[in-house]
Design an enzyme around this catalytic site. Structure first.
Site, PDB file in Angstrom:
ATOM      1  N   PRO A   1       0.875  -1.193   0.117  1.00  0.00           N
ATOM      2  CG  PRO A   1      -0.110  -1.045   2.063  1.00  0.00           C
ATOM      3  CD  PRO A   1       0.552  -2.155   1.223  1.00  0.00           C
ATOM      4  CG  ASP A   2      -0.458   5.089  -1.839  1.00  0.00           C
ATOM      5  OD1 ASP A   2      -1.529   4.858  -0.964  1.00  0.00           O
ATOM      6  OD2 ASP A   2      -0.835   5.737  -2.937  1.00  0.00           O
ATOM      7  CG  PHE A   3       3.250   6.338   3.074  1.00  0.00           C
ATOM      8  CD1 PHE A   3       3.316   5.619   4.350  1.00  0.00           C
ATOM      9  CD2 PHE A   3       4.087   6.123   1.947  1.00  0.00           C
ATOM     10  CE1 PHE A   3       4.401   4.774   4.485  1.00  0.00           C
ATOM     11  CE2 PHE A   3       4.997   5.502   2.144  1.00  0.00           C
ATOM     12  CZ  PHE A   3       5.488   4.681   3.290  1.00  0.00           C
ATOM     13  NE  ARG A   4       1.315  12.187   3.128  1.00  0.00           N
ATOM     14  CZ  ARG A   4       2.525  11.337   3.316  1.00  0.00           C
ATOM     15  NH1 ARG A   4       2.949  10.708   2.231  1.00  0.00           N
ATOM     16  NH2 ARG A   4       3.410  11.700   4.313  1.00  0.00           N
TER      17      ARG A   4
ATOM     18  CG  ASN B   1       8.953   3.810  -3.021  1.00  0.00           C
ATOM     19  OD1 ASN B   1       8.528   4.699  -2.185  1.00  0.00           O
ATOM     20  ND2 ASN B   1       8.917   3.237  -4.164  1.00  0.00           N
TER      21      ASN B   1
ATOM     22  CG  ASP C   1       9.486  -0.961  -2.099  1.00  0.00           C
ATOM     23  OD1 ASP C   1      10.552  -0.742  -2.859  1.00  0.00           O
ATOM     24  OD2 ASP C   1       8.342  -0.347  -2.246  1.00  0.00           O
TER      25      ASP C   1
ATOM     26  CG  HIS D   1      12.338   9.053   2.975  1.00  0.00           C
ATOM     27  ND1 HIS D   1      11.256   9.193   2.643  1.00  0.00           N
ATOM     28  CD2 HIS D   1      12.728  10.193   2.879  1.00  0.00           C
ATOM     29  CE1 HIS D   1      10.805  10.305   2.086  1.00  0.00           C
ATOM     30  NE2 HIS D   1      11.840  11.075   2.499  1.00  0.00           N
TER      31      HIS D   1
HETATM   32  P1  OAD Z   1       2.171   8.805  -1.013  1.00  0.00           P
HETATM   33  O1  OAD Z   1       1.432   7.761  -0.404  1.00  0.00           O
HETATM   34  O2  OAD Z   1       2.058  10.118   0.018  1.00  0.00           O
HETATM   35  O3  OAD Z   1       1.829   9.176  -2.493  1.00  0.00           O
HETATM   36  C1  OAD Z   1       1.666   8.125  -3.399  1.00  0.00           C
HETATM   37  C2  OAD Z   1       1.047   8.933  -4.679  1.00  0.00           C
HETATM   38  O4  OAD Z   1       1.109   7.682  -5.737  1.00  0.00           O
HETATM   39  C3  OAD Z   1      -0.141   9.315  -4.627  1.00  0.00           C
HETATM   40  O5  OAD Z   1      -0.218  10.584  -5.529  1.00  0.00           O
HETATM   41  C4  OAD Z   1      -1.158   8.314  -5.335  1.00  0.00           C
HETATM   42  O6  OAD Z   1      -2.042   8.745  -6.204  1.00  0.00           O
HETATM   43  C5  OAD Z   1       0.027   7.831  -6.452  1.00  0.00           C
HETATM   44  N1  OAD Z   1      -0.282   6.342  -6.871  1.00  0.00           N
HETATM   45  C6  OAD Z   1      -0.615   5.270  -6.140  1.00  0.00           C
HETATM   46  N2  OAD Z   1      -0.854   4.205  -6.788  1.00  0.00           N
HETATM   47  C7  OAD Z   1      -0.547   4.607  -7.924  1.00  0.00           C
HETATM   48  C8  OAD Z   1      -0.262   3.847  -9.355  1.00  0.00           C
HETATM   49  N3  OAD Z   1      -0.424   2.642  -9.237  1.00  0.00           N
HETATM   50  N4  OAD Z   1       0.018   4.776 -10.302  1.00  0.00           N
HETATM   51  C9  OAD Z   1       0.432   5.793 -10.313  1.00  0.00           C
HETATM   52  N5  OAD Z   1       0.428   6.729  -9.038  1.00  0.00           N
HETATM   53  C10 OAD Z   1      -0.184   6.076  -8.089  1.00  0.00           C
HETATM   54  O7  OAD Z   1       3.583   8.171  -0.765  1.00  0.00           O
HETATM   55  P2  OAD Z   1       5.140   8.820  -1.054  1.00  0.00           P
HETATM   56  O8  OAD Z   1       5.063  10.076  -1.871  1.00  0.00           O
HETATM   57  O9  OAD Z   1       5.995   7.888  -1.388  1.00  0.00           O
HETATM   58  O10 OAD Z   1       8.332   8.513   4.724  1.00  0.00           O
HETATM   59  O11 OAD Z   1       5.127   9.348   0.359  1.00  0.00           O
HETATM   60  C11 OAD Z   1       6.507  10.248   0.621  1.00  0.00           C
HETATM   61  C12 OAD Z   1       6.786   9.857   2.168  1.00  0.00           C
HETATM   62  O12 OAD Z   1       5.815   9.859   3.076  1.00  0.00           O
HETATM   63  C13 OAD Z   1       7.135   8.256   2.226  1.00  0.00           C
HETATM   64  O13 OAD Z   1       8.283   7.927   1.889  1.00  0.00           O
HETATM   65  C14 OAD Z   1       6.974   7.873   3.894  1.00  0.00           C
HETATM   66  C15 OAD Z   1       5.713   8.692   3.979  1.00  0.00           C
HETATM   67  O14 OAD Z   1       5.414   9.168   5.357  1.00  0.00           O
HETATM   68  C16 OAD Z   1       8.660   8.161   5.513  1.00  0.00           C
HETATM   69  O15 OAD Z   1       7.867   7.387   6.016  1.00  0.00           O
HETATM   70  C17 OAD Z   1       9.705   8.886   6.233  1.00  0.00           C
END
Ligand code: OAD
Length: 270
Positions: A38-41, A112, A114, A131
């Site tokens: 999963p992503d974060f946001r 990332n 991972d 990170h």
């Molecule tokens: P986010 O979860 O903030 O953002 C992920 C982005 O990817 C969002 O804009 C989604 O819309 C997009 N997305 C998801 N799935 C996708 C797909 N299949 N194709 C295209 N876009 C997609 O994640 P990060 O930006 O990586 O830090 O978050 C930054 C940091 O916040 C992370 O490294 C982590 C977190 O807190 C720490 O833990 C220090």
């Protein structure tokens, strides 16, 4: 203006004309969602929306160094789920490895943890893990490194590992909120100014200082965003290209235009 128009066709032409020999790639959690992480946001599927069971004061606390000192358990519950080993690189990861194989990858800046870029075959010396990663770990007090095999056992069992020297808490070398980014990020961030093409994939660009990198790209250098949503003010410059939607789909489209599609797919299946 460098591109003849703001499209992937124009980006592919630019690469094929030899205009992009130092491609800088910036990645975030969105390139690994197709791998099952999963992503974060993201609103419904993101990690931060699904942490209620951990009883956190606020979602980001699970990655906050101050919170971790008093409550390491929630992080280790997540770590058990997110631990590298059970996930495989996506088409987007493999495309970055392909760029490297073709001698076009300048550097990859990833948020990332991972390690899937590495698994996809991107050379380690091209990767800046902004990170940190799950690859190593140490005591948060005396900083003594902790053995990989023991870490592996503890994480898989959902236990909190303790330092063998001082009984302090052991934490993977991933950057928590409240911690500095690795020296490598600070030493190499200025590379952004030497890129001649930038591909930004799967990040909300909401965490600094990483989110400041696109602003360090020289005017006239095309910045291409492969993301579900528009982020970080991308699109404001005349050479910005927005490829909104699934990043694997966007990357496949670019690979088609470059004539690299078969190579990409076979490398992915390896
Ligand atoms: P986010 O979860 O903030 O953002 C992920 C982005 O990817 C969002 O804009 C989604 O819309 C997009 N997305 C998801 N799935 C996708 C797909 N299949 N194709 C295209 N876009 C997609 O994640 P990060 O930006 O990586 O830090 O978050 C930054 C940091 O916040 C992370 O490294 C982590 C977190 O807190 C720490 O833990 C220090």
């Amino acid at each position: 203006v460098t591109l003849r128009e703001r499209s992937l066709d124009a980006v592919a032409d630019h690469i094929q004309a030899g205009g992009a020999k130092n491609v800088l790639v910036m990645t975030g959690a969105g390139i690994s969602t197709a791998a099952g992480i999963p992503d974060f946001r993201s609103k419904d599927t993101g990690l931060y929306a699904n942490l209620a069971r951990l009883n956190l004061p606020y979602a980001e606390a699970v990655f906050d160094i101050g919170y971790f000192r008093d409550h390491p358990e929630p992080f280790y519950i997540l770590a058990q789920e997110l631990y590298p080993g059970k996930f495989y690189p996506t088409i987007s990861h493999v495309f970055i490895a392909l760029l490297a194989a073709k001698g076009l990858l300048f550097h990859l800046f990833t948020q990332n943890i991972d390690t899937l870029e590495r698994r996809a075959g991107v050379p380690g010396d091209k990767i800046v893990e902004a990170h940190g990663s799950f690859a190593t770990q140490r005591c948060i007090d005396c900083k003594t490194p902790y053995p990989d095999d023991k870490m592996h056992e503890h994480v898989l069992a959902g236990n909190v590992p303790r330092c063998e020297e001082c009984n302090g808490l052991v934490k993977p070398d991933i950057v928590f909120f409240g911690e500095a980014l690795p020296d490598e990020f600070r030493e190499k961030a200025h590379y952004a100014a030497a890129a001649d093409l930038v591909l930004i994939m799967g990040t909300s660009l909401s965490v600094h200082p990483f989110a400041g990198l696109p602003g360090m790209i020289r005017e006239g250098v095309p910045r291409v965003l492969f993301n579900m949503e528009r982020v970080g003010g991308l699109g404001a410059r005349s050479d910005d290209v927005l490829e909104l939607g699934d990043c694997d789909a966007g990357i496949r489209k670019l690979a088609d235009k470059l004539g690299w599609r078969d190579e990409l797919e076979s490398k992915w299946r390896e």
